[in-house]
Design a protein around this motif. Structure first.
Motif, PDB file in Angstrom:
ATOM      1  N   ASN A   3      23.450  48.616  59.227  1.00 24.64           N
ATOM      2  CA  ASN A   3      23.921  47.453  58.491  1.00 24.64           C
ATOM      3  C   ASN A   3      25.098  46.839  59.245  1.00 24.64           C
ATOM      4  O   ASN A   3      25.573  47.377  60.247  1.00 24.64           O
ATOM      5  N   LEU A   4      25.593  45.692  58.758  1.00 20.09           N
ATOM      6  CA  LEU A   4      26.650  44.992  59.472  1.00 20.09           C
ATOM      7  C   LEU A   4      27.945  45.791  59.519  1.00 20.09           C
ATOM      8  O   LEU A   4      28.665  45.745  60.518  1.00 20.09           O
ATOM      9  N   ASP A   8      29.791  46.563  62.958  1.00 19.34           N
ATOM     10  CA  ASP A   8      31.171  46.154  63.209  1.00 19.34           C
ATOM     11  C   ASP A   8      32.023  47.330  63.663  1.00 19.34           C
ATOM     12  O   ASP A   8      32.860  47.200  64.558  1.00 19.34           O
ATOM     13  N   PRO A  51      27.420  39.633  54.683  1.00 10.23           N
ATOM     14  CA  PRO A  51      26.180  40.054  55.342  1.00 10.23           C
ATOM     15  C   PRO A  51      24.976  39.196  54.979  1.00 10.23           C
ATOM     16  O   PRO A  51      23.934  39.308  55.628  1.00 10.23           O
ATOM     17  N   ASP A  52      25.097  38.357  53.940  1.00  7.26           N
ATOM     18  CA  ASP A  52      23.989  37.486  53.554  1.00  7.26           C
ATOM     19  C   ASP A  52      24.282  36.028  53.915  1.00  7.26           C
ATOM     20  O   ASP A  52      23.806  35.094  53.265  1.00  7.26           O
ATOM     21  N   ARG A 111      29.301  33.432  58.505  1.00  9.01           N
ATOM     22  CA  ARG A 111      29.818  34.534  59.320  1.00  9.01           C
ATOM     23  C   ARG A 111      30.216  33.974  60.680  1.00  9.01           C
ATOM     24  O   ARG A 111      29.469  33.196  61.279  1.00  9.01           O
ATOM     25  N   GLU A 140      23.530  41.747  65.691  1.00  8.72           N
ATOM     26  CA  GLU A 140      24.180  41.033  64.593  1.00  8.72           C
ATOM     27  C   GLU A 140      23.260  39.952  64.018  1.00  8.72           C
ATOM     28  O   GLU A 140      23.097  39.841  62.792  1.00  8.72           O
ATOM     29  N   LEU A 143      20.376  41.395  62.037  1.00 11.77           N
ATOM     30  CA  LEU A 143      20.772  41.825  60.693  1.00 11.77           C
ATOM     31  C   LEU A 143      20.966  40.635  59.757  1.00 11.77           C
ATOM     32  O   LEU A 143      20.743  40.741  58.547  1.00 11.77           O
ATOM     33  N   LEU A 144      21.370  39.501  60.316  1.00  7.67           N
ATOM     34  CA  LEU A 144      21.564  38.304  59.504  1.00  7.67           C
ATOM     35  C   LEU A 144      20.266  37.532  59.272  1.00  7.67           C
ATOM     36  O   LEU A 144      20.203  36.672  58.383  1.00  7.67           O
TER      37      LEU A 144
END
Length: 231
Positions: A3-4, A8, A51-52, A111, A140, A143-144
């Motif tokens: 996940n983000l 990170d 994250p969304d 983001r 990244e 995931l987005l």
């Protein structure tokens, strides 16, 4: 896939580029006189935002005494002053300033990230450093991808760094490749509909000379909101 938050955390430990590691850590040790009392971040800087997010903003790299000091993208420098004020003006940020982690700033549906995560000497990463960092941006954006609909690209460097990442991720890049320009709009087909929007970088070189005005940034961000379907 991670996940983000995990991404990170992994970003902050990267040491792939010896020149960038040496520079970011030297800057954090020597410091600028006006920030002598700061405990500089001095590491790679991860993206910032939910994250969304439906909009991503892609810059260039952290500033030596900005994000390399604060640990948050576009935070603590003149470029960030322009960007966050514009985000707030169009309803994408909770406040118009970004001074440090913990200042209460929130982003709404956006983001902010960069193709190079470490501060480079003279703000100029090498092509090899850009390519070393590419997997971070690729992960990244992957995931987005479920929610991402628009990418606002600040400057030609980010534009050139981003296109190969999107191509690898399955988006179809037109041929010949679209050229960067302020206000350029490029819709892409792929895993989900995605639109690229070009915007001059919010650097002092552009904003102090009037090449880029706050109104111009707000116009691009307003278009991004409309295309992304954000209220």
């Amino acid at each position: 896939m991670s996940n983000l938050a995990d991404l990170d955390q992994r970003v902050t430990t990267c040491r792939r580029c010896p020149r960038l590691v040496e520079w970011r850590e030297e800057v954090a040790r020597v410091k600028r006189a006006s920030f002598a009392d700061w405990d500089y971040w001095g590491r790679p800087v991860p993206g910032f935002g939910p994250p969304d997010a439906r909009i991503a903003i892609v810059g260039l790299a952290p500033a030596a005494h900005g994000a390399n000091r604060t640990g948050r993208m576009f935070t603590g420098d003149r470029s960030g002053d322009v960007l966050y004020a514009a985000l707030h003006a169009v309803g994408l940020a909770s406040q118009p300033t970004s001074t440090h982690i913990g200042d209460g700033l929130e982003l709404y549906g956006v983001r902010i990230t960069a193709p190079v995560k470490c501060a480079p000497p003279a703000n100029k990463p090498t092509p090899a450093e850009r390519d070393n960092c590419r997997p971070w941006l690729a992960e990244e954006l992957a995931l987005l991808a479920p929610t991402l609909r628009v990418i606002v690209v600040l400057g030609g460097f980010g534009w050139q760094a981003l296109l190969p990442v999107l191509s690898t991720a399955g988006w179809r890049i037109p041929s010949p490749r679209p050229r960067f320009g302020h206000g350029v709009t490029v819709p892409l087909d792929g895993p989900a509909p995605l639109t690229l929007l070009g915007c001059y970088h919010v650097s002092q070189q552009n904003t102090f000379t009037g090449r880029l005005t706050p109104a111009m940034v707000e116009t691009v961000l307003t278009a991004a909101k409309r295309i992304a379907g954000l209220p």
